[in-house]
Motif scaffolding. Structure first.
Motif, PDB file in Angstrom:
ATOM      1  N   ILE A 114       0.822  -1.214   0.000  1.00  7.33           N
ATOM      2  CA  ILE A 114       0.000   0.000   0.000  1.00  7.33           C
ATOM      3  C   ILE A 114       0.858   1.267   0.000  1.00  7.33           C
ATOM      4  O   ILE A 114       0.525   2.257  -0.667  1.00  7.33           O
ATOM      5  CB  ILE A 114      -1.000  -0.003   1.182  1.00  7.33           C
ATOM      6  N   TRP A 115       1.990   1.244   0.738  1.00  7.94           N
ATOM      7  CA  TRP A 115       2.814   2.456   0.788  1.00  7.94           C
ATOM      8  C   TRP A 115       3.451   2.731  -0.571  1.00  7.94           C
ATOM      9  O   TRP A 115       3.628   3.898  -0.963  1.00  7.94           O
ATOM     10  CB  TRP A 115       3.851   2.385   1.907  1.00  7.94           C
ATOM     11  N   VAL A 116       3.785   1.668  -1.302  1.00 10.23           N
ATOM     12  CA  VAL A 116       4.357   1.860  -2.650  1.00 10.23           C
ATOM     13  C   VAL A 116       3.278   2.442  -3.572  1.00 10.23           C
ATOM     14  O   VAL A 116       3.518   3.406  -4.313  1.00 10.23           O
ATOM     15  CB  VAL A 116       4.884   0.520  -3.221  1.00 10.23           C
ATOM     16  N   ALA A 117       2.076   1.861  -3.504  1.00 13.90           N
ATOM     17  CA  ALA A 117       0.979   2.342  -4.352  1.00 13.90           C
ATOM     18  C   ALA A 117       0.667   3.806  -4.061  1.00 13.90           C
ATOM     19  O   ALA A 117       0.501   4.623  -4.982  1.00 13.90           O
ATOM     20  CB  ALA A 117      -0.260   1.485  -4.112  1.00 13.90           C
ATOM     21  N   ALA A 118       0.605   4.148  -2.762  1.00 13.36           N
ATOM     22  CA  ALA A 118       0.299   5.532  -2.385  1.00 13.36           C
ATOM     23  C   ALA A 118       1.400   6.481  -2.849  1.00 13.36           C
ATOM     24  O   ALA A 118       1.116   7.602  -3.295  1.00 13.36           O
ATOM     25  CB  ALA A 118       0.110   5.634  -0.874  1.00 13.36           C
ATOM     26  N   THR A 119       2.649   6.026  -2.771  1.00 15.35           N
ATOM     27  CA  THR A 119       3.768   6.878  -3.196  1.00 15.35           C
ATOM     28  C   THR A 119       3.728   7.108  -4.710  1.00 15.35           C
ATOM     29  O   THR A 119       3.880   8.241  -5.185  1.00 15.35           O
ATOM     30  CB  THR A 119       5.123   6.241  -2.794  1.00 15.35           C
ATOM     31  N   VAL A 120       3.514   6.021  -5.470  1.00 16.36           N
ATOM     32  CA  VAL A 120       3.456   6.144  -6.938  1.00 16.36           C
ATOM     33  C   VAL A 120       2.342   7.109  -7.340  1.00 16.36           C
ATOM     34  O   VAL A 120       2.554   8.054  -8.119  1.00 16.36           O
ATOM     35  CB  VAL A 120       3.215   4.749  -7.587  1.00 16.36           C
ATOM     36  N   VAL A 121       1.169   6.882  -6.773  1.00 14.90           N
ATOM     37  CA  VAL A 121       0.019   7.729  -7.102  1.00 14.90           C
ATOM     38  C   VAL A 121       0.271   9.178  -6.655  1.00 14.90           C
ATOM     39  O   VAL A 121      -0.026  10.131  -7.370  1.00 14.90           O
ATOM     40  CB  VAL A 121      -1.257   7.149  -6.443  1.00 14.90           C
ATOM     41  N   GLY A 122       0.847   9.317  -5.448  1.00 16.31           N
ATOM     42  CA  GLY A 122       1.104  10.657  -4.913  1.00 16.31           C
ATOM     43  C   GLY A 122       2.075  11.455  -5.751  1.00 16.31           C
ATOM     44  O   GLY A 122       1.869  12.650  -5.994  1.00 16.31           O
ATOM     45  N   VAL A 123       3.138  10.798  -6.219  1.00 17.58           N
ATOM     46  CA  VAL A 123       4.137  11.502  -7.042  1.00 17.58           C
ATOM     47  C   VAL A 123       3.492  12.037  -8.324  1.00 17.58           C
ATOM     48  O   VAL A 123       3.673  13.199  -8.698  1.00 17.58           O
ATOM     49  CB  VAL A 123       5.328  10.563  -7.373  1.00 17.58           C
ATOM     50  N   PHE A 124       2.708  11.188  -8.969  1.00 19.41           N
ATOM     51  CA  PHE A 124       2.054  11.646 -10.204  1.00 19.41           C
ATOM     52  C   PHE A 124       1.007  12.723  -9.913  1.00 19.41           C
ATOM     53  O   PHE A 124       0.807  13.637 -10.717  1.00 19.41           O
ATOM     54  CB  PHE A 124       1.415  10.462 -10.942  1.00 19.41           C
ATOM     55  N   ALA A 125       0.369  12.609  -8.754  1.00 21.84           N
ATOM     56  CA  ALA A 125      -0.670  13.591  -8.407  1.00 21.84           C
ATOM     57  C   ALA A 125      -0.097  15.002  -8.318  1.00 21.84           C
ATOM     58  O   ALA A 125      -0.777  15.975  -8.676  1.00 21.84           O
ATOM     59  CB  ALA A 125      -1.329  13.201  -7.084  1.00 21.84           C
ATOM     60  N   VAL A 126       1.152  15.112  -7.846  1.00 22.64           N
ATOM     61  CA  VAL A 126       1.782  16.435  -7.743  1.00 22.64           C
ATOM     62  C   VAL A 126       1.817  17.107  -9.120  1.00 22.64           C
ATOM     63  O   VAL A 126       1.486  18.294  -9.258  1.00 22.64           O
ATOM     64  CB  VAL A 126       3.214  16.318  -7.175  1.00 22.64           C
ATOM     65  N   PHE A 127       2.171  16.344 -10.144  1.00 17.94           N
ATOM     66  CA  PHE A 127       2.293  16.919 -11.494  1.00 17.94           C
ATOM     67  C   PHE A 127       0.919  17.274 -12.072  1.00 17.94           C
ATOM     68  O   PHE A 127       0.762  18.313 -12.710  1.00 17.94           O
ATOM     69  CB  PHE A 127       3.040  15.946 -12.410  1.00 17.94           C
ATOM     70  N   HIS A 128      -0.047  16.400 -11.852  1.00 20.92           N
ATOM     71  CA  HIS A 128      -1.405  16.709 -12.332  1.00 20.92           C
ATOM     72  C   HIS A 128      -1.912  17.977 -11.645  1.00 20.92           C
ATOM     73  O   HIS A 128      -2.497  18.851 -12.289  1.00 20.92           O
ATOM     74  CB  HIS A 128      -2.353  15.532 -12.055  1.00 20.92           C
ATOM     75  N   GLY A 129      -1.697  18.071 -10.342  1.00 17.72           N
ATOM     76  CA  GLY A 129      -2.153  19.242  -9.599  1.00 17.72           C
ATOM     77  C   GLY A 129      -1.456  20.505 -10.052  1.00 17.72           C
ATOM     78  O   GLY A 129      -2.081  21.562 -10.183  1.00 17.72           O
ATOM     79  N   HIS A 130      -0.156  20.396 -10.306  1.00 17.37           N
ATOM     80  CA  HIS A 130       0.608  21.573 -10.744  1.00 17.37           C
ATOM     81  C   HIS A 130       0.059  22.114 -12.059  1.00 17.37           C
ATOM     82  O   HIS A 130      -0.067  23.328 -12.243  1.00 17.37           O
ATOM     83  CB  HIS A 130       2.089  21.205 -10.888  1.00 17.37           C
ATOM     84  N   ALA A 131      -0.277  21.186 -12.970  1.00 20.35           N
ATOM     85  CA  ALA A 131      -0.831  21.614 -14.270  1.00 20.35           C
ATOM     86  C   ALA A 131      -2.136  22.386 -14.069  1.00 20.35           C
ATOM     87  O   ALA A 131      -2.360  23.408 -14.722  1.00 20.35           O
ATOM     88  CB  ALA A 131      -1.072  20.402 -15.164  1.00 20.35           C
ATOM     89  N   HIS A 132      -2.976  21.915 -13.154  1.00 17.64           N
ATOM     90  CA  HIS A 132      -4.230  22.636 -12.873  1.00 17.64           C
ATOM     91  C   HIS A 132      -3.939  23.950 -12.152  1.00 17.64           C
ATOM     92  O   HIS A 132      -4.529  24.983 -12.452  1.00 17.64           O
ATOM     93  CB  HIS A 132      -5.156  21.801 -11.989  1.00 17.64           C
ATOM     94  N   GLY A 133      -3.032  23.877 -11.192  1.00 19.01           N
ATOM     95  CA  GLY A 133      -2.767  25.028 -10.320  1.00 19.01           C
ATOM     96  C   GLY A 133      -2.208  26.230 -11.052  1.00 19.01           C
ATOM     97  O   GLY A 133      -2.529  27.367 -10.698  1.00 19.01           O
ATOM     98  N   THR A 134      -1.392  26.000 -12.064  1.00 21.32           N
ATOM     99  CA  THR A 134      -0.815  27.132 -12.792  1.00 21.32           C
ATOM    100  C   THR A 134      -1.900  27.925 -13.531  1.00 21.32           C
ATOM    101  O   THR A 134      -1.726  29.106 -13.787  1.00 21.32           O
ATOM    102  CB  THR A 134       0.244  26.670 -13.810  1.00 21.32           C
TER     103      THR A 134
END
Lengths: 195, 200
Positions: A114-134
């Motif tokens: 679960i910690w690996v899955a959460a980390t993988v998803v979390g890392v990608f989420a940062v980039f998706h969020g950044h694209a929206h946030g800008t």
């Protein structure tokens, strides 16, 4: 002249009656609808969001609720970085890569801790969020825009989870893995600039 | 959890952009009561923390105790408003609400119960103080602060009750999942709102 035709001809002047305009009035631009549309209109976002839900459903508890919960939180963190102007390199590449990686994880039915899955998803989420946030500070109503893209992202996750419930049967499992393969292929199309 | 509480206390002291809300003149007692409740319900930086607390309580339980503490916090916030805020500021309730929403989304209910009393008080203080924008409560029509307190309590009770009732009636894991996902959405929106306050 037959009655329906007479009625049709009589109704023609109704076409000339002016009605309220709906599109591009400015009232919706940069508000909730724009924010909602940002993840939904971008296929690169859509495939990754659906893959998060699919993988969560595939992994079962606690991933089924943890991944769709972690993603919006970390995505908002990425969005906050974008809002306050912190640059992040390779955003578009990472978003495309997220489709490939998450799609492959579903296609190969990878059972990560679960910690690996959460980390993988979390890392990608940062980039998706950044694209929206800008795009957020420039929106006409940034708050409504933010609500729109958070809700749209969440609904895409839920649709992925819903589809992922098919994995309960043998045939459904094959379908889900097939969808994962399609998602990975779509991600590759974006990654290599073919679309 | 103590560090978390300390971080929240520091965050509540951060200055942020002012957000206007002027109270109406010449309303009757009922009108002011509604005005006070609406001050909590229609302002995103007040209703979001209240919603986060409601979801958290609905998932973790101990609603009555937390509602009493929230009420005490609201009264304290209303009384101390002139000392805490000079005008309506957005960051403190949002910071508290963000922590509450993250707790509701990620922390198992059994563990979250320990943090809920403190978060209920902090939510009450920040929401109550912010809702009347630093005015002295004794200078206001009496039913207006009562409306603020009732508005906060009702919103938390309604959302918390909905969460608890849905979990009790539909004893399915996905019900809790949906509420936790909702909490994560509330957290994400508050985080973005806070970021917008500090955007260049």
């Amino acid at each position: 002249m037959p009655k329906p035709v007479v009625r049709g001809v009589a109704a023609l002047p109704l076409l000339l009656v002016a009605t309220a305009t709906l599109a591009h009035t400015g009232a919706e631009a940069g508000g909730f609808v724009s924010g909602f549309g940002h993840p939904v209109r971008g296929l690169d976002h859509v495939v990754a969001m659906v893959a998060v839900g699919l993988w969560g459903a595939f992994l079962g508890a606690p991933a089924i609720w943890l991944l769709p919960v972690v993603f919006p939180l970390v995505m908002a963190l990425g969005g906050a970085l974008g809002v306050i102007g912190v640059p992040l390199p390779g955003v578009e590449t990472a978003i495309a890569l997220s489709g490939v990686v998450l799609g492959l994880l579903v296609a190969f039915a990878v059972r990560a801790p679960i910690w690996v899955a959460a980390t993988v998803v979390g890392v990608f989420a940062v980039f998706h969020g950044h694209a929206h946030g800008t795009e957020l500070p420039g929106a006409a109503n940034p708050f409504a825009y933010g609500i729109g893209f958070v809700v749209a992202t969440g609904l895409l996750h839920l649709s992925g989870i819903g589809l992922g419930f098919l994995a309960g049967s043998r045939g459904g499992r094959a379908v889900v893995r097939g969808v994962g393969g399609l998602i990975a292929a779509a991600g590759a199309v974006f990654l290599f600039g073919l679309a | 959890m103590r560090r978390l509480a300390a971080a929240v206390c520091v965050a509540t002291l951060l200055p942020a952009a002012a957000a206007g809300h002027s109270f109406s003149d010449g309303l009757g007692p009922v009108g002011y009561l509604v005005e006070g409740a609406l001050a909590v319900w229609v302002q995103p930086w007040l209703i979001l923390p209240v919603a986060a607390l409601g979801i958290g309580l609905g998932l973790a339980g101990r609603m009555r105790r937390a509602l009493v503490l929230l009420g005490l916090g609201l009264v304290a916030g209303l009384v101390l408003s002139p000392l805490i805020v000079a005008q309506a500021i957005v960051a403190p309730p949002l910071a508290v609400g963000l922590v509450m929403a993250v707790v509701a989304a990620l922390v198992p209910p059994a563990r979250a119960r320990g943090a809920l009393p403190g978060l209920a008080v902090l939510t009450g203080v920040t929401v109550g103080a912010d809702a009347i924008e630093g005015y002295h409560v004794i200078d206001m029509p009496p039913t207006l602060p009562v409306g603020v307190a009732l508005g906060g309590l009702l919103a938390v009770a309604a959302l918390g009750g909905a969460a608890a009732a849905s979990r009790a009636w539909l004893v399915r894991p996905w019900v809790t999942i949906l509420w936790r996902i909702a909490a994560s959405w509330v957290a994400a929106i508050q985080l973005l709102y806070l970021a917008l306050l500090f955007a260049p």
